[in-house]
Scaffold this motif. Sequence first.
Motif, PDB file in Angstrom:
ATOM      1  N   GLN A 199       0.861  -1.188   0.000  1.00  0.00           N
ATOM      2  CA  GLN A 199       0.000   0.000   0.000  1.00  0.00           C
ATOM      3  C   GLN A 199       0.901   1.242   0.000  1.00  0.00           C
ATOM      4  O   GLN A 199       1.084   1.909   1.025  1.00  0.00           O
ATOM      5  CB  GLN A 199      -0.920  -0.009   1.229  1.00  0.00           C
ATOM      6  CG  GLN A 199      -1.746  -1.260   1.405  1.00  0.00           C
ATOM      7  CD  GLN A 199      -2.784  -1.430   0.314  1.00  0.00           C
ATOM      8  OE1 GLN A 199      -3.239  -0.455  -0.293  1.00  0.00           O
ATOM      9  NE2 GLN A 199      -3.169  -2.673   0.039  1.00  0.00           N
ATOM     10  N   PRO A 200       1.478   1.578  -1.152  1.00  0.00           N
ATOM     11  CA  PRO A 200       2.478   2.657  -1.193  1.00  0.00           C
ATOM     12  C   PRO A 200       1.927   4.025  -0.788  1.00  0.00           C
ATOM     13  O   PRO A 200       2.688   4.877  -0.314  1.00  0.00           O
ATOM     14  CB  PRO A 200       2.949   2.650  -2.658  1.00  0.00           C
ATOM     15  CG  PRO A 200       1.854   1.960  -3.418  1.00  0.00           C
ATOM     16  CD  PRO A 200       1.281   0.949  -2.482  1.00  0.00           C
ATOM     17  N   ASP A 201       0.629   4.243  -0.943  1.00  0.00           N
ATOM     18  CA  ASP A 201       0.070   5.550  -0.578  1.00  0.00           C
ATOM     19  C   ASP A 201       0.103   5.789   0.925  1.00  0.00           C
ATOM     20  O   ASP A 201      -0.060   6.942   1.375  1.00  0.00           O
ATOM     21  CB  ASP A 201      -1.374   5.662  -1.069  1.00  0.00           C
ATOM     22  CG  ASP A 201      -1.478   5.760  -2.585  1.00  0.00           C
ATOM     23  OD1 ASP A 201      -0.436   6.031  -3.221  1.00  0.00           O
ATOM     24  OD2 ASP A 201      -2.571   5.547  -3.115  1.00  0.00           O
ATOM     25  N   ASP A 202       0.305   4.735   1.710  1.00  0.00           N
ATOM     26  CA  ASP A 202       0.308   4.875   3.164  1.00  0.00           C
ATOM     27  C   ASP A 202       1.710   5.094   3.732  1.00  0.00           C
ATOM     28  O   ASP A 202       1.874   5.211   4.949  1.00  0.00           O
ATOM     29  CB  ASP A 202      -0.302   3.624   3.812  1.00  0.00           C
ATOM     30  CG  ASP A 202      -1.758   3.428   3.429  1.00  0.00           C
ATOM     31  OD1 ASP A 202      -2.382   4.410   2.987  1.00  0.00           O
ATOM     32  OD2 ASP A 202      -2.256   2.286   3.570  1.00  0.00           O
ATOM     33  N   THR A 203       2.719   5.139   2.889  1.00  0.00           N
ATOM     34  CA  THR A 203       4.102   5.354   3.345  1.00  0.00           C
ATOM     35  C   THR A 203       4.238   6.709   4.020  1.00  0.00           C
ATOM     36  O   THR A 203       3.681   7.707   3.560  1.00  0.00           O
ATOM     37  CB  THR A 203       5.069   5.275   2.148  1.00  0.00           C
ATOM     38  OG1 THR A 203       4.983   3.975   1.562  1.00  0.00           O
ATOM     39  CG2 THR A 203       6.497   5.548   2.579  1.00  0.00           C
ATOM     40  N   PHE A 204       4.969   6.747   5.134  1.00  0.00           N
ATOM     41  CA  PHE A 204       5.256   8.043   5.752  1.00  0.00           C
ATOM     42  C   PHE A 204       6.669   8.052   6.320  1.00  0.00           C
ATOM     43  O   PHE A 204       7.260   7.010   6.605  1.00  0.00           O
ATOM     44  CB  PHE A 204       4.215   8.422   6.814  1.00  0.00           C
ATOM     45  CG  PHE A 204       4.236   7.591   8.080  1.00  0.00           C
ATOM     46  CD1 PHE A 204       4.908   8.027   9.208  1.00  0.00           C
ATOM     47  CD2 PHE A 204       3.549   6.375   8.136  1.00  0.00           C
ATOM     48  CE1 PHE A 204       4.906   7.283  10.379  1.00  0.00           C
ATOM     49  CE2 PHE A 204       3.534   5.630   9.306  1.00  0.00           C
ATOM     50  CZ  PHE A 204       4.214   6.084  10.433  1.00  0.00           C
ATOM     51  N   ILE A 205       7.208   9.267   6.472  1.00  0.00           N
ATOM     52  CA  ILE A 205       8.567   9.476   6.955  1.00  0.00           C
ATOM     53  C   ILE A 205       8.519  10.428   8.146  1.00  0.00           C
ATOM     54  O   ILE A 205       7.479  11.016   8.461  1.00  0.00           O
ATOM     55  CB  ILE A 205       9.468  10.065   5.853  1.00  0.00           C
ATOM     56  CG1 ILE A 205       8.928  11.426   5.403  1.00  0.00           C
ATOM     57  CG2 ILE A 205       9.578   9.091   4.675  1.00  0.00           C
ATOM     58  CD1 ILE A 205       9.817  12.147   4.391  1.00  0.00           C
ATOM     59  N   SER A 206       9.651  10.580   8.801  1.00  0.00           N
ATOM     60  CA  SER A 206       9.751  11.571   9.870  1.00  0.00           C
ATOM     61  C   SER A 206       9.580  12.970   9.297  1.00  0.00           C
ATOM     62  O   SER A 206      10.105  13.284   8.212  1.00  0.00           O
ATOM     63  CB  SER A 206      11.104  11.468  10.567  1.00  0.00           C
ATOM     64  OG  SER A 206      11.316  12.565  11.434  1.00  0.00           O
ATOM     65  N   ASP A 207       8.850  13.820  10.015  1.00  0.00           N
ATOM     66  CA  ASP A 207       8.663  15.206   9.557  1.00  0.00           C
ATOM     67  C   ASP A 207       9.799  16.111  10.011  1.00  0.00           C
ATOM     68  O   ASP A 207       9.728  17.332   9.849  1.00  0.00           O
ATOM     69  CB  ASP A 207       7.324  15.749  10.036  1.00  0.00           C
ATOM     70  CG  ASP A 207       7.243  15.843  11.560  1.00  0.00           C
ATOM     71  OD1 ASP A 207       8.244  15.510  12.249  1.00  0.00           O
ATOM     72  OD2 ASP A 207       6.175  16.222  12.074  1.00  0.00           O
ATOM     73  N   GLY A 208      10.844  15.523  10.581  1.00  0.00           N
ATOM     74  CA  GLY A 208      11.970  16.294  11.083  1.00  0.00           C
ATOM     75  C   GLY A 208      11.984  16.412  12.587  1.00  0.00           C
ATOM     76  O   GLY A 208      12.997  16.810  13.174  1.00  0.00           O
ATOM     77  N   THR A 209      10.867  16.066  13.238  1.00  0.00           N
ATOM     78  CA  THR A 209      10.862  16.025  14.701  1.00  0.00           C
ATOM     79  C   THR A 209      11.844  14.972  15.196  1.00  0.00           C
ATOM     80  O   THR A 209      12.510  15.148  16.221  1.00  0.00           O
ATOM     81  CB  THR A 209       9.452  15.698  15.220  1.00  0.00           C
ATOM     82  OG1 THR A 209       8.532  16.678  14.731  1.00  0.00           O
ATOM     83  CG2 THR A 209       9.423  15.680  16.740  1.00  0.00           C
ATOM     84  N   TYR A 210      11.912  13.881  14.446  1.00  0.00           N
ATOM     85  CA  TYR A 210      12.837  12.787  14.751  1.00  0.00           C
ATOM     86  C   TYR A 210      13.809  12.634  13.589  1.00  0.00           C
ATOM     87  O   TYR A 210      13.631  13.227  12.523  1.00  0.00           O
ATOM     88  CB  TYR A 210      12.064  11.484  14.967  1.00  0.00           C
ATOM     89  CG  TYR A 210      10.919  11.601  15.932  1.00  0.00           C
ATOM     90  CD1 TYR A 210      11.147  11.705  17.298  1.00  0.00           C
ATOM     91  CD2 TYR A 210       9.597  11.624  15.475  1.00  0.00           C
ATOM     92  CE1 TYR A 210      10.099  11.823  18.191  1.00  0.00           C
ATOM     93  CE2 TYR A 210       8.539  11.735  16.362  1.00  0.00           C
ATOM     94  CZ  TYR A 210       8.793  11.843  17.718  1.00  0.00           C
ATOM     95  OH  TYR A 210       7.750  11.966  18.597  1.00  0.00           O
ATOM     96  N   SER A 211      14.829  11.805  13.792  1.00  0.00           N
ATOM     97  CA  SER A 211      15.796  11.540  12.739  1.00  0.00           C
ATOM     98  C   SER A 211      15.091  11.054  11.473  1.00  0.00           C
ATOM     99  O   SER A 211      14.160  10.248  11.533  1.00  0.00           O
ATOM    100  CB  SER A 211      16.799  10.481  13.209  1.00  0.00           C
ATOM    101  OG  SER A 211      17.577   9.999  12.136  1.00  0.00           O
ATOM    102  N   THR A 212      15.549  11.537  10.332  1.00  0.00           N
ATOM    103  CA  THR A 212      14.985  11.069   9.066  1.00  0.00           C
ATOM    104  C   THR A 212      15.697   9.829   8.537  1.00  0.00           C
ATOM    105  O   THR A 212      15.185   9.165   7.636  1.00  0.00           O
ATOM    106  CB  THR A 212      15.048  12.176   8.007  1.00  0.00           C
ATOM    107  OG1 THR A 212      16.410  12.610   7.860  1.00  0.00           O
ATOM    108  CG2 THR A 212      14.189  13.367   8.423  1.00  0.00           C
TER     109      THR A 212
END
Length: 488
Positions: free
Chosen positions: A146-159
């Motif tokens: 489900q590639p549309d559900d991928t998420f990353i750190s917004d910069g609050t945490y390490s990317t």
Amino acid sequence: MALVGAMLVSAFGCGKNGANAPVKEEAQDHTLYPMAAESFVGDTMPYFDGGTYHIFYLADMRDGKVGYHPWALMDTEDFTSYEFFGEVIPYGESADTQDNALGTGSVIKDKSNVYHAFYTGHNDIRSPKEAIMHATSTDLKHWEKQPDDTFISDGTYSTDDFRDPYVLYMEDEDEYWMLITTRKDNMGVIAKYVSKDLKTWTDGGVFFKNDMGSDSNLECPTLLKYQGEWYLTFSDQWPNRVVHYRKTDDLTKGFEKPEKDSFDGNGFYAGRLETDGNRLFLVGWNGTKVDHLDGGDYEWGGNMVAHELVQEADKSLHVVLNSSIAKELNHPLDNNPQQYTESIERKDSSYRFSGKEYEMVRMQLLEGSYLIEADIADYNKDGLFGFAFNPDEEQVGNLNLVFDVKHGEIKFYNTNQLYAQDPQTTVDFDFGDCEAIHVSLVISDGVAVMYVNDTVALTARMYMSQGTDWGFFSIESPVSFQNVSLSK
């Protein structure tokens, strides 16, 4: 102390002889610490459903391809036999995809009986390197990404350190929590994300911060409620590389660090909890070694190892031999020694060491999966004794599991030069309250797992535990090895 490898064992040569005939291996052999035919086992993601432990794992192919670590699956009911299904979630199709390598994650079933796998997508040439990714299935074996559900750190945490998602349903809140290994302010932390639908996730803040006096990442976290207590586990990426746990009866109060907060040494890594509601297991791996030589350093990935855990009255957890393995290895073997130092007193299957220089009981070789049990007693505060495998011409093991009473430690040496080199593994053990030590030592597939007093385990890679002699020894220490038994 003189080097054990250089100690003379002149008394051994005129010691007493036992049967030299090879052991009859009539019992069925077992695959207790499995790896697949096509890969080694990396980080495990155990998931119990329908009476079966489904062990998803990172398949360590070591085939030199650009992509690596697809998810694979094996099933077991009791961690004594396994059914393998091979790869179930592949890595990305091209070198620039986010999931060029798959990382650790977890599996959960939603209210509609759809299974959800959350996993790390890792790619060293991308920025950020790591993302949380999602796949779904109706049978645990066929998955749709489900590639549309991928998420990353917004910069609050390490990317670049943003991985190992562990998802659980919180019934009281009617929401899902995801724990993620990451970093904040140059410190290893476990972040919490929250979702209602397993698709959209909101940052819920730092759930747990490294409390070990280091800045290490806290890898492969698990959060699980068992018998009324919440348990959090994680593995420190450095410097010790062991599995730790914390406990609490109320998540709003934070966690308590137990007096003994680990289960094993550095031969067991990335352990994750899973339960059927009754029994509790910690599932991880024992690494192979460089060039597959006993004297080498540990590598990433190897054989799966599962420990059974028991809850004590104070809600602490202790590691014990899986009772199902004990039931399987129930075929007695001849345990007459080949030789033993003449200063040792033998009575049936018990041996009393005098404490003079280096003494050893040498047993005949064993192969396959087997269980060694013994009670160790009558030692003093400076006691130094243990089990040896693949002994050299001076009857000193090239592999040694050593009980060091003076320093309160159990050690594994992958050398015969004890105390001239550092042990490869060390675990703490309090000998002070023990009148005797009960040892259960399981050998299988080049892996040795020793359980001591149903309190602590020490896992070690010992290739030469197969097809070589073994024995037990004492270094200038009076001690008794009692009720020594072998079974297969």
